[in-house]
Design a protein around this motif. Sequence first.
Motif, PDB file in Angstrom:
ATOM      1  N   ALA A   2      97.574-106.822 -14.931  1.00  0.00           N
ATOM      2  CA  ALA A   2      98.675-105.873 -14.816  1.00  0.00           C
ATOM      3  C   ALA A   2      99.028-105.645 -13.373  1.00  0.00           C
ATOM      4  CB  ALA A   2      98.271-104.554 -15.469  1.00  0.00           C
ATOM      5  N   LYS A 349     102.413 -99.863 -24.723  1.00  0.00           N
ATOM      6  CA  LYS A 349     103.009-100.926 -23.910  1.00  0.00           C
ATOM      7  C   LYS A 349     104.227-101.478 -24.651  1.00  0.00           C
ATOM      8  CE  LYS A 349      99.456-100.558 -21.158  1.00  0.00           C
ATOM      9  NZ  LYS A 349      99.593 -99.807 -19.885  1.00  0.00           N
ATOM     10  N   GLU A 383     104.172-102.912 -16.346  1.00  0.00           N
ATOM     11  CA  GLU A 383     103.068-103.869 -16.261  1.00  0.00           C
ATOM     12  C   GLU A 383     103.575-105.220 -16.740  1.00  0.00           C
ATOM     13  OE1 GLU A 383      98.806-102.452 -17.188  1.00  0.00           O
ATOM     14  OE2 GLU A 383     100.109-101.265 -18.479  1.00  0.00           O
TER      15      GLU A 383
END
Length: 584
Positions: A2, A349, A383
């Motif tokens: 990330a 995410k 990320e």
Amino acid sequence: MAENVIGRRALLGTAVAAGALAATTSCAAPSARIDSARSIDRSVELAREMLQVDSDDKDLKLTYLRTLIDTGLPKTVAPKRVLVIGAGPAGLAAANLLVDAGHQVTVLEANGSRTGGRVKTFRGVFTDPNLYAEAGAMRLPSAHPLVLALADKLGLRRRQFHNADVAPEARSASVTPVAYRSFTGEQWSNGPAAEFRPPPAAGRSLIDTNGKIVSRANYAADPMIVHSGFGVGLTTQARVALDHALSRVAVSDDWPIERRIDSWAKVFNRYEDYSTHGYLMEQGWSLGHFAAVGTLENLTSRLHYGVISAMVDHTLIRPDASYWELAGGTATLTDALTRKLGPAVHQGKRMTHIEQTDRGVKVWTTAETGNEHTDGQPVDPIETFEGDYVILAIPLTATRFCTFDPPLSYPTRRAITELHHDAATKVLLEFKTRFWEQGPGGFRGGGCVSDCPNRFTYFPSHVPEAEGGVVLASYTWSDDAMRWDSLTDSERVHFALAGMRRMFGPRVDAEFTGVGLSQSWQRARYALGEAVIPTPGQLHEHHAATRTIEGRIHLAGDHTSLKPAWIEGALESAVRTALEVHQR
């Protein structure tokens, strides 16, 4: 893995620089002409997929059962880095197969509060902590061996789901092993053969239409006591009338597979451009038929959809079909798959952009701290994750808000943009006692139908050691659901109670605990709809593109199968894409 830091709000507002080019080029003209004319070859492809027969005439269902349940994928000698987008049943099952084969897998899930996608069980929110209820998938048909066998393999306890009501004292059928008989003559089972002996239907649940309330048993004895209110002289039950209309194009499981393929291909080729309304008009239905059967069999809100979906679902959702449910809720399945993957699952995410090159793939995500209904506070921004391949297992509706560099193929972009997704909304109410089980007319399981906004009301088949229960007071689809979607949460509870009061009287208010919950899949921001329900012509035009391999991106999810809205379809896609990636 990330890195890169950019503001989350900036990403959602403008798109990252890497995605900007894709956002502009994704609207480019198609590189090749797309033939949208009706094609018998495409009809044959759809028929083969419907029957799970591959191009070599092998049984794909049998292959998938053996792969998912018995053997897994062969162990790899060259591990691949695989990014799985979406932690619903498709993404989780594919990820588990690949991990067990030795691949390096990372699962990226937008929802920061749970995994499971449209498998969602409400827990810990009722006054009785033993109670739970399904916001999403709630019943598993015996005709779906993949999901049942997977639940058994994971050690999950299943029990009979009473789609039709039974007497309160009736004993549910014992759990029987999963059995599948292939068209090749081969048989697969995860246990010794056993006879399934369900208790008889009681027929005590209610039909509430045109100001008259009758039991299903009384309706079965004299359908005209209900049908006369619709001004139609239909002397058979609505279910029988619909069976008769749809059976005109029935394909028998007893036929040789070649004949079944040919027959289904003719059905697809002849009727895929028909709406359900158009097909039934051709069968000679009157307006009275549409009014009565449409109300009693949940057709009225879906008459404009393609008739093929109605034909398929009609064979599954029926009073005499057998169903199962999972003790503790359907989410025990996706919870178990999530636990097996451990730290490989990254929640919160949200994928926004995928870039692929000859060497691999790079995925951009933004951090999410809310759930599917609320937008949380911005936290750590962007990320990126890198890998060799991607399995994209999120709904097409969510994919619509992502960018790709290079753009996906034109047919796939059209499928993402145009395939119709249905709305579905549930309103669940907790009651102090299971009053519907009491008295001479008491019943367990099954459901009531009404012409009030509630439309369908389902009752729990089994309740743990608790006096009360949670009723699915309103279950609606399509336009019916979207009317509920426009209401506030408290208004949904208010009107759902009103609908139950019509059938059961003022006792409903005295028994209500004050806890009411609702789930709108149309307003769930990671799902953006319940499932793909094609409109006329969309299967021929778009379905093949939903399962195309796009370079290093493999498409998964129930929408890539011909069993949309069912976990079985998601699992079929999971095994298919896991095999595709493993064999590259």
